[in-house]
Scaffold this motif. Structure first.
Motif: not given
Length: 218
Positions: A181-190
């Motif tokens: 999940e950290e991959i998508a979470e990081a992306s959602s924040k730029g």
């Protein structure tokens, strides 16, 4: 001006992780001290939107490394590539749309300009059925390309079966991207994994960047 190394992410299937791959490779290259540029050929502008989010983050955290993304259209891929090469970037990462058959001539020509091309593929038969003909076409055109397994869990039976089939079709990246999940979470924040402290997948993307930079002769 030195010629930049061009890395491309391409797949006929949508939702396999092309944009995720691009932004993490851009961040890895930036953290390695390279001047980078992303080029977003996808009409959905996923990579360009991520870059805009990143710029907003940089207003509060200027130490966050800049990663510019140029929006482009496949109908003028030559012009977009000329602009990218003139930018002074050392590493240019190309994000492309799915439905390759609609833009086959343009995407195949663009592929020929890449120093290295990655085909993200999830460990499913549907993804394999989509990616296999594209690898065959790239191989016939002598494009330096490899599959990369995305959202891959080595513990599942499907992982081993799909990986074996991919190996019969062409080169495969020795590093798989896990379903974290950290991959998508990081992306959602730029952000990307390279921007995070103590990320579980940091070693994965470090390894991926080492492999890609070697294949692209950086």
């Amino acid at each position: 001006m030195p010629k930049p190394r061009i890395i491309m992410s391409s797949s006929p299937k949508g939702g396999v992780g092309k944009s995720t791959l691009c932004r993490n490779l851009l961040a890895c290259a930036a953290h390695a001290g390279k001047k980078v540029l992303g080029v977003d050929f996808d009409a959905q502008r996923t990579l360009a939107t991520w870059s805009e989010r990143r710029e907003r983050i940089r207003e509060a955290f200027p130490d966050c490394l800049p990663i510019p993304v140029q929006e482009a259209d496949l109908s003028d891929w030559r012009g977009a590539l000329r602009k990218a090469k003139a930018s002074g970037a050392e590493v240019v990462v190309l994000d492309t749309p799915p439905s390759i058959e609609i833009n086959l001539s343009a995407i195949l020509s663009l592929s020929g300009e890449a120093d290295f091309l990655l085909i993200p593929c999830q460990p499913s038969q549907d993804d394999l059925d989509s990616a296999a003909p594209w690898m065959q076409r790239l191989s016939a055109a002598r494009v330096n390309a490899a599959f990369v397994l995305n959202r891959a869990n080595r513990r599942t039976r499907s992982f081993g079966a799909i990986r074996t089939k991919l190996l019969a079709l062409g080169p495969i990246c020795p590093v798989e991207i896990p379903p974290l999940e950290e991959i998508a979470e990081a992306s959602s924040k730029g952000l990307a994994i390279a921007d995070l402290n103590k990320a579980a997948s940091a070693e994965t993307f470090d390894g991926l960047w080492s492999y890609v930079s070697r294949e692209a002769k950086l």
